[in-house]
Design an enzyme around this catalytic site. Structure first.
Site, PDB file in Angstrom:
ATOM      1  N   ASN A   8       0.941  -3.995   7.784  1.00 25.43           N
ATOM      2  CA  ASN A   8      -0.184  -4.876   7.738  1.00 25.43           C
ATOM      3  C   ASN A   8       0.467  -6.450   7.800  1.00 25.43           C
ATOM      4  O   ASN A   8       1.070  -6.705   6.713  1.00 25.43           O
ATOM      5  CB  ASN A   8      -1.139  -4.670   6.548  1.00 25.43           C
ATOM      6  CG  ASN A   8      -2.043  -5.810   6.439  1.00 25.43           C
ATOM      7  OD1 ASN A   8      -2.400  -6.723   7.341  1.00 25.43           O
ATOM      8  ND2 ASN A   8      -2.893  -6.301   5.293  1.00 25.43           N
ATOM      9  N   TRP A   9       0.459  -7.078   8.900  1.00 26.89           N
ATOM     10  CA  TRP A   9       1.244  -8.391   9.120  1.00 26.89           C
ATOM     11  C   TRP A   9       0.387  -9.499   8.064  1.00 26.89           C
ATOM     12  O   TRP A   9       0.871 -10.745   8.270  1.00 26.89           O
ATOM     13  CB  TRP A   9       1.363  -8.625  10.426  1.00 26.89           C
ATOM     14  CG  TRP A   9       2.376  -8.071  11.202  1.00 26.89           C
ATOM     15  CD1 TRP A   9       3.155  -6.693  10.602  1.00 26.89           C
ATOM     16  CD2 TRP A   9       2.735  -8.211  12.356  1.00 26.89           C
ATOM     17  NE1 TRP A   9       3.972  -6.375  11.875  1.00 26.89           N
ATOM     18  CE2 TRP A   9       3.631  -7.018  12.763  1.00 26.89           C
ATOM     19  CE3 TRP A   9       2.354  -8.948  13.530  1.00 26.89           C
ATOM     20  CZ2 TRP A   9       4.173  -6.829  14.089  1.00 26.89           C
ATOM     21  CZ3 TRP A   9       2.967  -8.933  14.712  1.00 26.89           C
ATOM     22  CH2 TRP A   9       4.025  -7.846  15.044  1.00 26.89           C
ATOM     23  N   LYS A  10      -0.708  -9.162   7.878  1.00 28.77           N
ATOM     24  CA  LYS A  10      -1.810 -10.272   7.468  1.00 28.77           C
ATOM     25  C   LYS A  10      -1.736 -11.447   8.371  1.00 28.77           C
ATOM     26  O   LYS A  10      -1.516 -11.269   9.546  1.00 28.77           O
ATOM     27  CB  LYS A  10      -1.405 -10.720   5.927  1.00 28.77           C
ATOM     28  CG  LYS A  10      -1.116  -9.583   4.966  1.00 28.77           C
ATOM     29  CD  LYS A  10      -0.910  -9.868   3.577  1.00 28.77           C
ATOM     30  CE  LYS A  10      -0.449  -8.610   2.926  1.00 28.77           C
ATOM     31  NZ  LYS A  10      -0.863  -8.828   1.366  1.00 28.77           N
ATOM     32  N   HIS A  94     -10.085  -4.760   3.336  1.00 27.43           N
ATOM     33  CA  HIS A  94      -8.800  -5.297   2.443  1.00 27.43           C
ATOM     34  C   HIS A  94      -8.977  -6.305   1.386  1.00 27.43           C
ATOM     35  O   HIS A  94     -10.079  -6.719   1.445  1.00 27.43           O
ATOM     36  CB  HIS A  94      -7.999  -5.774   3.470  1.00 27.43           C
ATOM     37  CG  HIS A  94      -6.541  -6.061   2.716  1.00 27.43           C
ATOM     38  ND1 HIS A  94      -6.108  -7.040   1.898  1.00 27.43           N
ATOM     39  CD2 HIS A  94      -5.465  -5.365   2.940  1.00 27.43           C
ATOM     40  CE1 HIS A  94      -4.956  -6.801   1.429  1.00 27.43           C
ATOM     41  NE2 HIS A  94      -4.489  -5.788   2.358  1.00 27.43           N
ATOM     42  N   GLU A  96      -8.164  -8.803   0.128  1.00 30.54           N
ATOM     43  CA  GLU A  96      -8.027 -10.211   0.570  1.00 30.54           C
ATOM     44  C   GLU A  96      -9.383 -10.464   1.146  1.00 30.54           C
ATOM     45  O   GLU A  96      -9.661 -11.532   1.186  1.00 30.54           O
ATOM     46  CB  GLU A  96      -6.782 -10.392   1.301  1.00 30.54           C
ATOM     47  CG  GLU A  96      -5.309 -10.296   0.532  1.00 30.54           C
ATOM     48  CD  GLU A  96      -4.106  -9.950   1.329  1.00 30.54           C
ATOM     49  OE1 GLU A  96      -4.254  -9.850   2.468  1.00 30.54           O
ATOM     50  OE2 GLU A  96      -3.201  -9.586   0.401  1.00 30.54           O
ATOM     51  N   GLU A 166      -5.534   0.815  -2.709  1.00 22.98           N
ATOM     52  CA  GLU A 166      -4.764  -0.516  -2.855  1.00 22.98           C
ATOM     53  C   GLU A 166      -5.004  -1.101  -4.146  1.00 22.98           C
ATOM     54  O   GLU A 166      -5.933  -2.008  -4.165  1.00 22.98           O
ATOM     55  CB  GLU A 166      -4.867  -1.345  -1.645  1.00 22.98           C
ATOM     56  CG  GLU A 166      -4.414  -0.811  -0.423  1.00 22.98           C
ATOM     57  CD  GLU A 166      -3.647  -2.064   0.412  1.00 22.98           C
ATOM     58  OE1 GLU A 166      -2.553  -1.934   0.615  1.00 22.98           O
ATOM     59  OE2 GLU A 166      -4.623  -2.904   0.881  1.00 22.98           O
ATOM     60  N   GLY A 172       1.525  -7.368  -3.099  1.00 23.87           N
ATOM     61  CA  GLY A 172       2.166  -8.371  -2.929  1.00 23.87           C
ATOM     62  C   GLY A 172       2.689  -9.115  -4.122  1.00 23.87           C
ATOM     63  O   GLY A 172       3.293 -10.266  -4.134  1.00 23.87           O
ATOM     64  N   SER A 212       3.006  -3.322  -2.759  1.00 21.67           N
ATOM     65  CA  SER A 212       4.412  -3.376  -2.978  1.00 21.67           C
ATOM     66  C   SER A 212       5.307  -2.429  -2.946  1.00 21.67           C
ATOM     67  O   SER A 212       6.186  -1.988  -3.306  1.00 21.67           O
ATOM     68  CB  SER A 212       4.639  -3.852  -4.422  1.00 21.67           C
ATOM     69  OG  SER A 212       4.035  -5.110  -4.789  1.00 21.67           O
ATOM     70  N   GLY A 233       2.455  -4.064   3.305  1.00 27.59           N
ATOM     71  CA  GLY A 233       2.395  -5.721   3.796  1.00 27.59           C
ATOM     72  C   GLY A 233       3.827  -6.443   3.958  1.00 27.59           C
ATOM     73  O   GLY A 233       4.555  -6.227   5.006  1.00 27.59           O
TER      74      GLY A 233
HETATM   75  C1  PEP Z   1      -1.348  -5.018   2.001  1.00 29.23           C
HETATM   76  O1  PEP Z   1      -1.177  -5.950   2.342  1.00 29.23           O
HETATM   77  O2  PEP Z   1      -2.134  -4.248   2.038  1.00 29.23           O
HETATM   78  C2  PEP Z   1      -0.136  -4.638   1.011  1.00 29.23           C
HETATM   79  C3  PEP Z   1       0.001  -3.558   0.411  1.00 29.23           C
HETATM   80  O3  PEP Z   1       0.666  -5.609   0.794  1.00 29.23           O
HETATM   81  P1  PEP Z   1       2.039  -5.698   0.045  1.00 29.23           P
HETATM   82  O4  PEP Z   1       2.883  -4.589   0.677  1.00 29.23           O
HETATM   83  O5  PEP Z   1       2.746  -6.842   0.347  1.00 29.23           O
HETATM   84  O6  PEP Z   1       1.989  -5.239  -1.525  1.00 29.23           O
END
Ligand code: PEP
Length: 252
Positions: A8-10, A94, A96, A166, A172, A212, A233
């Site tokens: 997931n590049w966001k 998600h 976010e 998640e 993050g 993470s 991410g």
């Molecule tokens: C995500 O964006 O869904 C995510 C899990 O990010 P990260 O791996 O940075 O925690």
């Protein structure tokens, strides 16, 4: 069941950087027995597709969608538009988007249903906040999110949903959820799957962990029974690091 990894590049990488990322990633040695997708921003789908050429690994994914087919919905993107880029997977709900844009369980349900109807696999994200976990409400919150999201979704077919657990406090933050705790929540999710779709689907739907995950800890998740992969991410922003995650996900 084949494991799955979704990058997931966001909101990173416009078309130029997206194309370079894909070309670099394609030079990496990748495991064959795992499904790998990259969720890129809408504006970078064309560049990512062009750099992929006819390659099917990684599969192209989107980070969001709107549920209508077409019409006066300024700024939105439909499932059929995603199909034109060869998108086969799409993240919905998600945290976010739930927190920053106000995406509700009802919207997530409509998006998941519309994606499936178009033949695109919805990746339905659920997860509790740190405060909810501390109050012992994690299971209750996640159960309600999953129930709401899958009510109109089908468990069968080539676009069978993937559920991503998640926990918001792990995204993050560099503070991943312990695999044993993630497994507990995956079991909660599987209980909802059994209740809504029937017991035979309990272990048939892919439930993955996100929060993470990196090249050093991914194996702990993918080798835990009931965890079918990861949503990644930060550790997907560098193609070499994400390739390391992919290789570590399926230890020889
Ligand atoms: C995500 O964006 O869904 C995510 C899990 O990010 P990260 O791996 O940075 O925690």
């Amino acid at each position: 069941m084949r494991k799955v990894l979704i990058a997931n590049w966001k909101m990173y990488y416009g078309p130029v950087k997206a194309g370079a990322w894909v070309r670099a990633f394609r030079r990496e040695r990748l495991p064959k027995d795992i499904d790998i997708s990259i969720a890129v921003p809408f504006v970078s789908l064309a560049a990512a597709r062009a750099s992929l050429g006819r390659a099917t690994i990684p599969a192209l994914a989107a980070q969001d969608v709107f549920w209508e087919k077409e019409g006066a919905f300024t700024g939105e993107v439909s499932p059929s538009m995603l199909l034109e880029f060869g998108v086969s997977v799409c993240i919905v709900g998600h945290s976010e988007r739930r927190l920053l844009v106000g995406e509700t369980d009802e919207m997530v349900a409509k998006k998941a249903e519309a994606l499936q109807k178009a033949g695109i696999t919805p990746v339905i994200c659920v997860g509790e906040t740190e405060a909810q976990r501390k109050k012992g409400q994690a299971a209750k919150v996640v159960r309600a999110q999953v129930e709401a999201a899958i009510k109109d979704v089908k468990p069968d077919g080539k676009a069978a949903a993937i559920i991503a657990y998640e926990p918001i406090w792990a995204i993050g933050t560099g503070k991943p959820c312990r695999p044993v705790d993630a497994k507990e929540m995956h079991d909660v999710i599987r209980d909802v799957i059994a209740k809504v779709w029937g017991a035979r689907y309990r272990d048939d739907i892919r439930v993955i962990y996100g929060g993470s995950v990196n090249e050093r800890n991914v194996t702990e998740y993918t080798t835990t029974t009931g965890i079918d992969g990861a949503l990644v991410g930060s550790a997907s922003l560098d193609p070499r690091t994400f390739a390391l995650v992919c290789r570590a996900a399926v230890p020889a």
